[in-house]
Enzyme design. Structure first.
Site: not given
Ligand code: NAP
Length: 293
Positions: A53, A97, A120
């Site tokens: 990422k 994460q 997200d």
């Protein structure tokens, strides 16, 4: 193989190229979008994802700040870090994460991220806005899957879709996006009875379970679009380690109309959508200063 291959790597490369051009224009106003990545513990797969990422973000001109934290970190310390990032004017997006270590309550943590920086799309505010059609940041993996479906068929209104797996981060938002696009949607899960027959009715099959080879050729309606979200690390009979999805790819590709590979399908699109969300978050949050500039 009868099915057309849906190439997530190529589509992600194109979207990243378009985004890079937009980031360069934004940079002329002095704004560089910045993504904070928070990783707790030493799960090897999570470290790999975070590296990918960050690398992808840098390639399009988005800055990243990684916070790699000890597995024993107290939840209160993690919440304090998130609060600092929420208040930091240079941070546009915050990515936590997953998975988090067991002693940390993931719901508390995801709720602590400011909805405007929740790239997200997991915060209840974003979930609620999305479900009610009021906007909201869309979770990256389902968003990427929708882009992939669109490459095969622009209008999916009236099609039968099945989403196998009902997690908050993939299955449920995926079902919601398909519903919004006009599909008739079935959500299947571990307690679903007669899944192969239900699946065989679907024009679009999205699988997000985490079980290698779960979906077999005979589950698939001839010509269906198959999106395999699963990422499973397996060791083949020859001892070689490799990544596979939740679909028995070789046999399913003989029946489906179009299918995503693993790797090279949904994975790269998840990252491309994360970068898109970060860019959009930067634009929304800094709109006033962009206008003033
Ligand atoms: P998850 O939270 O474990 O959810 C899995 C879902 O599948 C649950 O709803 C579970 O039902 C259901 N399930 C389990 N066994 C099943 C079965 N035999 N039949 C039908 N449903 C079953 O997983 P996730 O986070 O959604 O991830 C799913 C997979 O996608 C994993 O392989 C993950 O690595 C991958 N993934 C890929 C990306 C990407 O970018 N490509 C992103 C995220 C996740 P219950 O809840 O009832 O147990």
């Amino acid at each position: 193989m009868a099915a057309a291959l849906i190439d997530g790597t190529a589509l992600a490369r194109r979207l990243n190229g378009e985004l890079k051009a937009k980031v360069e224009v934004l940079a002329t106003t002095g704004i560089v979008p910045c993504l904070a990545v928070v990783l707790v513990g030493d799960d090897p797969a999570s470290h790999t994802y975070v590296r990918s990422k960050s690398r992808a973000a840098r390639a399009v001109g988005i800055a990243t700040v990684e916070h790699r934290l000890d597995a024993q970190l107290a939840e209160a310390e993690l919440l304090a870090l998130i609060e600092r990032l929420n208040r930091d004017p240079e941070t546009d997006g915050i990515l936590i994460q997953l998975p988090l270590p067991k002693h940390i309550d993931v719901t508390n943590v995801l709720k602590a991220v400011h909805p405007a920086k929740d790239v997200d799309g997991f915060h209840p505010t974003n979930v609620g806005e999305r479900v009610t059609g009021a906007g909201g940041i869309i979770p990256c993996t389902p968003m990427g899957a929708m882009f992939l479906i669109e490459t095969v068929r622009a209008n999916i209104e009236g099609l039968d879709a099945i989403v196998i797996g009902m997690s908050n981060i993939v299955g449920k938002p995926m079902a919601d996006l398909l519903l919004s696009a006009g599909c008739t949607v079935t959500v299947a899960h571990i307690k679903t009875v007669g899944l192969p027959a239900i699946c065989r009715r679907a024009d679009i099959v999205v699988v997000a379970v985490g079980k290698p080879g779960l979906v077999r050729a005979e589950w698939i309606k001839p010509g269906a679009i198959v999106i395999d979200v699963g990422i499973n690390r397996i060791t083949s009979s020859d001892g070689e380690k490799r990544l596979v999805g939740d679909v028995a790819f070789e046999e399913a590709a003989g029946v489906a109309g179009a299918i995503t590979p693993v790797p090279g399908g949904v994975g790269p699109m998840t990252i491309a959508c994360l970068l898109l969300n970060t860019f959009e978050a930067a634009i929304s949050r800094r709109a006033a200063s962009i206008r003033a500039g």
